[in-house]
Design a protein around this motif. Sequence first.
Motif, PDB file in Angstrom:
ATOM      1  N   LEU A  85     -12.036  13.326  71.724  1.00  0.00           N
ATOM      2  CA  LEU A  85     -13.295  12.578  71.785  1.00  0.00           C
ATOM      3  C   LEU A  85     -13.544  11.931  73.145  1.00  0.00           C
ATOM      4  O   LEU A  85     -14.678  11.860  73.602  1.00  0.00           O
ATOM      5  CB  LEU A  85     -13.316  11.511  70.686  1.00  0.00           C
ATOM      6  N   GLY A  86     -12.476  11.431  73.782  1.00  0.00           N
ATOM      7  CA  GLY A  86     -12.661  10.795  75.091  1.00  0.00           C
ATOM      8  C   GLY A  86     -13.511   9.544  75.009  1.00  0.00           C
ATOM      9  O   GLY A  86     -13.745   9.009  73.917  1.00  0.00           O
ATOM     10  N   PRO A  87     -14.002   9.059  76.159  1.00  0.00           N
ATOM     11  CA  PRO A  87     -14.790   7.815  76.183  1.00  0.00           C
ATOM     12  C   PRO A  87     -16.237   8.095  75.778  1.00  0.00           C
ATOM     13  O   PRO A  87     -17.076   8.352  76.624  1.00  0.00           O
ATOM     14  CB  PRO A  87     -14.697   7.370  77.641  1.00  0.00           C
ATOM     15  N   THR A  88     -16.532   8.069  74.487  1.00  0.00           N
ATOM     16  CA  THR A  88     -17.846   8.510  74.015  1.00  0.00           C
ATOM     17  C   THR A  88     -18.614   7.413  73.289  1.00  0.00           C
ATOM     18  O   THR A  88     -18.027   6.526  72.679  1.00  0.00           O
ATOM     19  CB  THR A  88     -17.686   9.717  73.060  1.00  0.00           C
ATOM     20  N   PHE A  89     -19.946   7.497  73.369  1.00  0.00           N
ATOM     21  CA  PHE A  89     -20.805   6.629  72.558  1.00  0.00           C
ATOM     22  C   PHE A  89     -20.908   7.153  71.121  1.00  0.00           C
ATOM     23  O   PHE A  89     -21.389   6.439  70.237  1.00  0.00           O
ATOM     24  CB  PHE A  89     -22.235   6.592  73.130  1.00  0.00           C
ATOM     25  N   GLU A 132      -5.897   3.116  74.343  1.00  0.00           N
ATOM     26  CA  GLU A 132      -4.580   3.524  73.851  1.00  0.00           C
ATOM     27  C   GLU A 132      -4.124   4.735  74.667  1.00  0.00           C
ATOM     28  O   GLU A 132      -4.944   5.508  75.145  1.00  0.00           O
ATOM     29  CB  GLU A 132      -4.668   3.934  72.375  1.00  0.00           C
ATOM     30  N   ALA A 133      -2.824   4.887  74.772  1.00  0.00           N
ATOM     31  CA  ALA A 133      -2.298   6.080  75.439  1.00  0.00           C
ATOM     32  C   ALA A 133      -1.367   6.799  74.478  1.00  0.00           C
ATOM     33  O   ALA A 133      -0.548   6.169  73.808  1.00  0.00           O
ATOM     34  CB  ALA A 133      -1.557   5.699  76.713  1.00  0.00           C
ATOM     35  N   ALA A 134      -1.526   8.109  74.393  1.00  0.00           N
ATOM     36  CA  ALA A 134      -0.624   8.901  73.555  1.00  0.00           C
ATOM     37  C   ALA A 134       0.714   9.061  74.268  1.00  0.00           C
ATOM     38  O   ALA A 134       0.836   8.752  75.458  1.00  0.00           O
ATOM     39  CB  ALA A 134      -1.251  10.255  73.270  1.00  0.00           C
ATOM     40  N   GLU A 135       1.694   9.509  73.526  1.00  0.00           N
ATOM     41  CA  GLU A 135       3.024   9.730  74.119  1.00  0.00           C
ATOM     42  C   GLU A 135       2.959  10.784  75.224  1.00  0.00           C
ATOM     43  O   GLU A 135       3.606  10.653  76.252  1.00  0.00           O
ATOM     44  CB  GLU A 135       3.996  10.226  73.032  1.00  0.00           C
ATOM     45  N   SER A 137      -4.746  11.553  81.125  1.00  0.00           N
ATOM     46  CA  SER A 137      -4.690  12.563  80.071  1.00  0.00           C
ATOM     47  C   SER A 137      -4.112  11.974  78.776  1.00  0.00           C
ATOM     48  O   SER A 137      -4.525  12.361  77.678  1.00  0.00           O
ATOM     49  CB  SER A 137      -3.849  13.748  80.546  1.00  0.00           C
ATOM     50  N   LYS A 138      -3.184  11.040  78.917  1.00  0.00           N
ATOM     51  CA  LYS A 138      -2.612  10.416  77.718  1.00  0.00           C
ATOM     52  C   LYS A 138      -3.657   9.573  76.979  1.00  0.00           C
ATOM     53  O   LYS A 138      -3.637   9.489  75.752  1.00  0.00           O
ATOM     54  CB  LYS A 138      -1.410   9.537  78.085  1.00  0.00           C
ATOM     55  N   LYS A 139      -4.559   8.958  77.748  1.00  0.00           N
ATOM     56  CA  LYS A 139      -5.637   8.195  77.100  1.00  0.00           C
ATOM     57  C   LYS A 139      -6.553   9.145  76.337  1.00  0.00           C
ATOM     58  O   LYS A 139      -6.982   8.858  75.219  1.00  0.00           O
ATOM     59  CB  LYS A 139      -6.451   7.421  78.140  1.00  0.00           C
ATOM     60  N   ALA A 140      -6.860  10.287  76.965  1.00  0.00           N
ATOM     61  CA  ALA A 140      -7.695  11.284  76.277  1.00  0.00           C
ATOM     62  C   ALA A 140      -6.955  11.792  75.039  1.00  0.00           C
ATOM     63  O   ALA A 140      -7.548  11.933  73.964  1.00  0.00           O
ATOM     64  CB  ALA A 140      -8.031  12.433  77.223  1.00  0.00           C
ATOM     65  N   ALA A 141      -5.644  12.023  75.189  1.00  0.00           N
ATOM     66  CA  ALA A 141      -4.862  12.573  74.077  1.00  0.00           C
ATOM     67  C   ALA A 141      -4.860  11.616  72.883  1.00  0.00           C
ATOM     68  O   ALA A 141      -4.797  12.045  71.734  1.00  0.00           O
ATOM     69  CB  ALA A 141      -3.440  12.875  74.539  1.00  0.00           C
ATOM     70  N   ALA A 142      -4.945  10.303  73.161  1.00  0.00           N
ATOM     71  CA  ALA A 142      -4.985   9.320  72.064  1.00  0.00           C
ATOM     72  C   ALA A 142      -6.293   9.422  71.270  1.00  0.00           C
ATOM     73  O   ALA A 142      -6.391   8.883  70.171  1.00  0.00           O
ATOM     74  CB  ALA A 142      -4.821   7.906  72.627  1.00  0.00           C
TER      75      ALA A 142
END
Lengths: 366, 153
Positions: free
Chosen positions: A118-122, A144-147, B135-140
């Motif tokens: 989704l990214g930074p979306t409205f 948030e950041a994924a692993e 990319s990790k922020k996008a991945a979240a």
Amino acid sequence: MYVAVKGGEKAIDNAHKYLAEERRGATDVAELSLSQISEQLSHAVSRVMAEGSLYDKDLAALAIKQARGDLIEAIFLIRAYRTTLPRFGYSAPLDTSEMDLDRRISATFKDLPGGQVLGPTFDYTHRLLDFALAAEGLEPQKAEAAEAPLDEEVPRVLELLNAEGLIEQSAPADYDDTAPVGDLTREPLEFPADRDLRLQNLARGDEGFILALGYSTQRGYARNHAFVGEVRLGDVTVEVIPEELGFAIEIGDITITECETVNQFQGSKTAPAQFTRGYGLAFGHSERKVISMALVDRALRCHELGEDQVAPVQDDEFVLSHSDNIQATGFVEHIKLPHYVDFQSELELVRRLRRNAEDNIREAAE
Amino acid sequence: MALDSSPGDPSRKNWMGILARASETDLENFWQLHGQEEDYDFLRRPEIGLVMVQGRAGGTGGRFNLGEMTVTRCSVRLSDGTVGHAYIAGRNQRHAELAAAFDALLQNPERQEEIEDTVITPLQKRHQQGRDDRSKKAAATKVDFYTMVRGED
């Protein structure tokens, strides 16, 4: 006809001083910095870059500040500035398949390699005013950041269809990659215009105009039943081949938005049915623009795809001649400038016609 | 251009790309550390211009002109005659100058390994780190679908 008039220099000078003061606004309010504009009004910056047809966030921010937030005026400033610079050459075509993605969604497949990002979306916000933003000095919300980062390989959605032969190829069979590419900043548009020129024109065309035309296709004017195969937002590397080096080098990355649509299929007794394509690409984060552009691109391909031209959006001369908001505003707004002589002659004409008519009535009565 | 690397040298292409993406501040600091002894003059002073960016219809199809971007280029010659070039996105003239100077320095076989290790590799790591963090922020924000059971059974 516009006839030059003399006089008014003092008034003009004073009007510009007044403009400068108004631009600054109340001096007890902090002045906007360019980095505030480029960081916090990034969609405005994207639009000015896309339609100014010049990728430079700092210049776009300056133009927005100077234009007091009037984006078409800002685009005008950018278009004027670009004419002062030499052109070093052309980039290699962007490889959007290799983008560093911030966002990637597909409306056609739920599960697909690389996933829905989704990214930074409205999207999915409730469109309720957030009064918390009206208060200053709030702790900014952290993403948030994924692993792990996203997958390295995020295949193009339409290529998944292409692998099955269900969609037309992205280039016609007789396409020659060494053929010169049309450039409407160098030669005036001629009609019918090829797809390269149409895409260049749409990429820098007015978002509102392209949006309205794209909308018209959905409402039934040149209906071509589009699905959004994929929207991508992210950074892509720009490569050039400088003459003095003779090999390609990377000069940096730019942010772009891309949309590919999957459209109404075609088939016949001899050719099996296949989906068709529309394409949108623009500088910056410009999602509305690229989806609209893909719809209009597809509609403008009507002749190539053997469809009847029945709606304005399929008429390249109509679309491409009216999409440029700088040309449009130049011509529309110029009618507010002095036309005294023009108008005097019209006035004289109307008076004469009325006089003649009155004479005729009198003669008839006598 | 006696010491110019052969055209298409993959390591030169790589370092030019890294130098183009570096910040002016980083390059300035690295130049203080590794380049201060070097003298160079300009073959071409930093010059701002445009590059027309091309795209492809459908991402992979026919080429078209998307729009222009600002680019600054610069060419320098070290006192030993080595020529360095830079083409960088944007309008930072000092950045282009330093990138060209490093490009020249990196072509000197006696300096190459040192500069690769102390300048290029750290800049590359920093750039990669930035890309990964983003990319990790996008991945979240990647959607995990779950299927709801509907109806009976």
